[in-house]
Design an enzyme around this catalytic site. Structure first.
Site: not given
Length: 452
Positions: A378-380, A419
């Site tokens: 997700n965040d990456v 995050a």
């Protein structure tokens, strides 16, 4: 003489273990070498050292073996970071307790002994309480978001100043009660130190606390006049510091920003999800996209680990390769919960290491990729880290999958990543969402591709 020689052998084992652990190919051997070195160190210390309460020591070792081995084997891959946090905390606590015991046992301590003692107690206490908080966050027994107490920054500064003052007082007065107060101050400081750290920054805090534990162990080596403890603690402290720096670089932020950025953070109003649309697809739709592509990049993340879908992913990739599709895996340095998390997970499924590509390998040619398959990450892959200065993860290097020709995003729900930041990639017109458990969806995709 024999004891010093055996300590040298153990130290060499620790160094070789770190070297082995730096490579996926030799990591298993490195682990065994490190364990053998620790066995040599413990046996040597018991046989050649001045041993008091030997029976209690043997009972403690036996208890550790009986409890530790089954506990380690029962831990799931997704819970490894929590286990690391607990092991790290126990190491810091052990160093602090040893220093406390030695302080009350030695009648005429010198300056260096007192300095090493207060440093061991303070750093060990900070590492223990801080590691417990990181465990609670990762285990989601408390909120994973930054916790900002009223006047929390001032409290942390006060705890730090008090700790330094108590160190000085213990060294000048040698009063035992002050050392106990220093222990309490260190425990409080550890909690206040970690509470403001949240989201994807928690693993970085674990790495830093690991370095703290190494320093505490090294200092305890001075307390016990044990050279091997100094060497081992220094190795742990140095490697933990290097890992912390590398993780901070992978996040594209300074360590100070990671640890204290929450105090300066501003609240960004969330956009109403009801006003935005996403494009979802069926297993058959995604199977056609993948089956007739020329080039596919798979970006795995924590969701893959939770679903234990690494074998299903490997089977799907093998099927695509049989159809002539070129497939590679994009591995972000902080994918999952700790560096190397995805590497170990995919190694379990016998994914060739040569297929694991880093950011610099994938991003330059991402525009020629037909399909970017995001599985549990997700965040990456969040474009906000690249394009939105107001985003909490702004500056973190990401896979630019939004620049691929098409994106398939496999998710269980629309919840944000670790995050806690909404992902703009979900609303990109090129993105097709496939909702469901990663393992179940990949298994169905495999069956659908076989039918093409």
């Amino acid at each position: 003489m024999i004891a010093q020689l055996m300590y040298l052998v153990a130290a060499l084992c620790f160094i070789l273990a770190l070297k082995g652990l730096s490579s996926p190919k030799y990591a298993r051997y490195g682990n065994f070498i490190g364990a053998f070195g620790m066995l040599v160190a413990v046996v040597t210390a018991y046989v050649h050292g001045v041993v008091h309460n030997g029976l209690w020591i043997l009972l403690a070792v036996a208890l550790g073996v009986v409890v530790g081995i089954p506990a380690a084997r029962s831990v799931k891959m997704t819970a490894i970071p929590q286990m690391v946090a607990l092991f790290n905390g126990v190491g810091g606590a052990a160093a602090a307790l040893v220093a406390l015991a030695e302080f009350f046992a030695v009648r005429d301590p010198g300056f260096l002994f007192l300095l090493a003692t207060v440093l061991t107690v303070l750093i060990g206490s900070v590492s223990f309480s801080g590691s417990v908080v990181t465990f609670l966050k990762l285990q989601e027994l408390m909120t994973t978001r930054p916790v900002l107490l009223p006047a929390g920054q001032q409290l942390a500064i006060a705890a730090g100043v008090s700790s330094v003052a108590l160190c000085a007082l213990v060294m000048t007065t040698e009063i035992g009660l002050l050392l106990w107060l220093l222990t309490i101050a260190g425990l409080v400081l550890g909690v206040l130190f970690v509470l403001p750290v949240g989201g994807a920054d928690v693993p970085i805090a674990i790495s830093l606390l690991n370095a703290f534990t190494g320093l505490a162990v090294a200092a305890s080596g001075y307390v016990l006049a044990n050279t091997l403890l100094i060497v081992a603690g220094t190795l742990v402290g140095a490697s933990g510091t290097i890992l912390t720096r590398l993780m901070a670089q992978a996040m594209g932020r300074s360590l100070a920003n990671i640890l204290f950025g929450a105090f300066k953070a501003t609240t960004v109003a969330a956009q109403g999800e009801e006003q935005r649309t996403v494009k979802s697809g069926t297993v058959e739709d995604v199977a056609i996209l993948l089956g007739y592509a020329n080039n596919v990049v798979v970006v795995p993340g924590y969701g893959l680990a939770v679903a234990q879908a690494q074998h299903a992913a490997r089977e799907l990739v093998s099927q695509l390769e049989q159809r002539g599709v070129s497939v590679s895996y994009g591995i972000h340095p902080v994918a999952g919960r700790m560096p190397g998390h995805m590497n170990v997970l995919l190694a379990e499924a016998d994914v060739p290491y040569e297929q694991l590509k880093e950011l610099d390998d994938i991003n330059p040619g991402i525009t020629s990729v037909d399909v970017a398959l995001v599985v549990g990450a997700n965040d990456v892959v969040n474009p906000g880290a690249r394009d939105e200065p107001s985003s909490p993860i702004y500056g973190m290097p990401i896979f630019d999958v939004d620049r691929a020709k098409s994106v398939v995003f496999m998710k269980r729900s629309m919840r944000p990543g670790f995050a806690g930041v909404d992902n703009e990639l979900l609303y990109n017109p090129k993105t097709t969402l496939l909702f469901g458990d990663a393992k179940d969806s990949l298994t169905k995709l495999l069956a659908a591709v076989k039918q093409l």
